[in-house]
Write a protein that holds these residues in place. Sequence first.
Motif, short mmCIF file in Angstrom:
data_model
loop_
_atom_site.label_atom_id
_atom_site.label_comp_id
_atom_site.label_asym_id
_atom_site.label_seq_id
_atom_site.Cartn_x
_atom_site.Cartn_y
_atom_site.Cartn_z
N VAL C 73 0.83 -1.20 0.00
CA VAL C 73 0.00 0.00 0.00
C VAL C 73 0.87 1.25 0.00
CG1 VAL C 73 -1.63 1.33 1.37
CG2 VAL C 73 -2.00 -1.11 1.04
N LEU C 76 2.30 1.72 -3.35
CA LEU C 76 1.26 2.16 -4.27
C LEU C 76 1.05 3.67 -4.14
CD1 LEU C 76 -0.93 1.09 -6.24
CD2 LEU C 76 -2.50 1.07 -4.31
N VAL C 80 1.84 6.47 -7.00
CA VAL C 80 0.82 7.39 -7.51
C VAL C 80 1.33 8.83 -7.44
CG1 VAL C 80 -1.42 8.40 -6.98
CG2 VAL C 80 -1.16 5.93 -7.04
N THR C 83 3.95 9.49 -10.02
CA THR C 83 3.38 9.59 -11.37
C THR C 83 2.67 10.92 -11.56
OG1 THR C 83 3.04 7.22 -11.18
CG2 THR C 83 2.08 8.30 -13.07
N VAL C 84 1.98 11.37 -10.52
CA VAL C 84 1.32 12.68 -10.62
C VAL C 84 2.36 13.77 -10.85
CG1 VAL C 84 0.07 14.42 -9.30
CG2 VAL C 84 -0.70 12.05 -9.27
N TYR C 87 3.55 13.55 -14.42
CA TYR C 87 2.61 14.14 -15.36
C TYR C 87 2.70 15.67 -15.35
CZ TYR C 87 -0.06 9.91 -16.51
OH TYR C 87 -0.46 8.69 -16.99
N LEU C 88 2.74 16.22 -14.13
CA LEU C 88 2.76 17.68 -14.02
C LEU C 88 4.02 18.25 -14.67
CD1 LEU C 88 1.35 18.15 -10.42
CD2 LEU C 88 0.22 18.63 -12.59
N ASN C 90 5.83 16.82 -16.96
CA ASN C 90 5.73 16.59 -18.39
C ASN C 90 4.89 17.68 -19.05
OD1 ASN C 90 5.60 15.53 -20.93
ND2 ASN C 90 4.93 13.50 -20.31
#
Lengths: 215, 342, 232
Positions: C73, C76, C80, C83-84, C87-88, C90
């Motif tokens: 957990v 995980l 997450v 990855t957030v 993305y930001l 990127n």
Amino acid sequence: MRRIARSTLQTAVNLVFFSVLATAILASTYFLTRDAIKKSEDAEKLKLINQIVPPALFDNDIIRDTLSIPANELLGTEGDTLAYRARLKGEDSAVVLESIAPDGYSGRIRLILAVRANGELGGVRVVTHKETPGLGDYIELTKSPWIKGFDGKSRAVYKDADWKVKKDGGQFDYMAGATITPRAVVKAVNKALIYFEQNRDKLFVVNEAQKESAK
Amino acid sequence: MWSSPFITTPSSVSQIMLRVLIALIPGIALYVWYFGPAILVSIALASITALATEAVMLKLRQRPLKPFLTDNSALITGWLLALSIPALAPWWLVVVGTAFGIAVAKHLYGGLGNNPFNPAMVGYAVLIVSFPAHMTHWLTPHPLGDIVLTFSEQMNYMFNGVLPAGLTLDALTMATPLDTLKTQLHLGLAANDIRDMPIYGRLAGKGSEMVSIGFAIGGLYLIYTRVINWLIPAVFLGALFVISGTFHLLDPVHYVTPMFHWFAGAAMLGAFFIYTDPVGGATTFKGRIIYASGAALITYLIRAFGGFPDGIAFAALLMNICVPLIDIWTQPRVFGKKGGGK
Amino acid sequence: MNLQEYKDILHNGLWKQNPGIVQLLGLCPLLAVSSTVVNGVSLGLATALVMALSSGSIAPIRNYVPNEIRIPVFILIIAVLVTVVQYLMNAYMYGLYVVLGIFIPLIVTNCIVLARVEAFASKNAALPSALDGFAMGLGLTAVLGVLGAMREVLGKGTLFSGIDLALGDMAQGWVLHIIPDYKGFLIAILPPGAFIGLGLLIAGRNWLNLRAEQKARSKPAPSIAAPEAAQG
């Protein structure tokens, strides 16, 4: 027994809950940033293309106006690559090709080059290379302006014998101590120009159907 | 057990080191004969830098200056480095290399006797990684070059960066025989045709082959006077001969003769003066065999397949780092224990 | 939690238990991206952000996660968050995203992140946990920044090169050319420079510590103890 089953179930539910939560967060971030990412990527691509095809030369959506080129010996490519076509008021003005010089000092040198419709080089840039830092890496624009020596050159003016470094009797500069790298680049650029000569007509074709075959 | 007895009696250290310096002289003399006096200036610069760095580091480490400054070990580092890099180079090249070798590779590791890496070779590695372009301009030996710089012209280049009007570095310098071989093989020429080029002599590169012979003579003197043990040079040269000979026999078009590998580049300097460094080298009999043959293998691999023209220095550093392991592995067995060497 | 405890958390992260030069955790990105100040600090801040968020969000749920699935957990949640952040970056710092490349997703595997979650956040309340994660991240950022500055000045003679990648085109003129006409000392930029530089930083920190200890020790017994200790 039931207690074990219950605690196992609890654990599983717990894990599922966190997985769902994680997926939800990731999915929403993905959708929120998707357009911005696409925009940045396009802007970056355009920035690179603009270095060798000045914006004054085209008014089309150059990033979408592409043509898939299968592996080709003259380009040194071993898989499909994309050519970007620049057009101004409907007239073909330049095409951006990818090319690979296979014989650098330490492996392949990946290039992109722009060829004007009249066969002149718009410019060449090195995309990736593994040449020795401080020795062969002057082919990068950030290290030296050497690569700009290709600007405006064409096979109409320079014959095959000219497409060599000066040490070998050609027209292109090199730095003492590192001749293998520029040799490889000059050779690859010349070959890419030959490819352009041979395929000039095919390169600029507007074809809706080809978009499907290119996939 | 021969583990570094050299630090206990300073007088004998300085004597041993002095003999090493003397043994370098035939090679240096031939160097001057073939390539001009620039190397002497490099050596002088390296010596001054070595002693000055040594003094500063000793002061910082609060150690006595005199016994260490006069033990001649810093001088050897300086000389070996100067001999490993092009003689006609900006003055700061040899200064940066020597200072780095002595300050970082020697003193930060605890000074003479505690340094796992050969300081001169560390200096060389730093230079070839940092200034690869400068490290490719080797002087052309005088039987080949039509232009010979006078001493003052050489000084003018080293200290002011000015060459006589109308001359370029290209006209005065050339790639080393090993480097040329690599470049030409890359262009698709056969080893035999390359060897016919004017820069090559009977054994390897014109001029440089004679310097190698000079170093070999000095090395034999060191073995004769028992300053160095014969085992490491013998095993190194033997292994290099066998490896390069095997490749040459299998594919003479792409791989040159063992003789070439012996007398080109720094093989002789390495065999007698670098791999025999008592501090970073293996100490057991079996250990020395492993150490020297490993060095030969790495040298050959770098020369034949690597990105650098010569591999002596990197082989020295890579084998230096294996020495603690080799020594443990080859330690003579203590009573009752099985296994050990093999 | 009182103020002193928060101060201790900060002191731990930045100096006493600094992940970069004391715990020596997360060395792979530390060595790989510290070639310039901008690269180093950017990855450091991204890591600090992830650490603060992961510690801060794991602490409040620590009592609801059964022990057996604790690690999956936690990972995980960390993944997450990374990855957030990815993305930001990127989307809004594309240039930097390209430069830092694989090292942004690799923050997940940086053991310092999970280490703080395990060692601190799983035993403490949300606020101190978030602070602990952030302080540790800042400690790493500081090391990355200093190492980046050392390597950049020595290797290229500049400071803050590439700052426009992080702050946009307006920052293009902010690059400092410390040494004009510098030829460059390449080894500092290349991987060996990272190892040598980190070694020097660790040595420097140990030296400062030793000196502080000596001072502390020499106060009660000033006459005899000091010269003895100097030998160490």
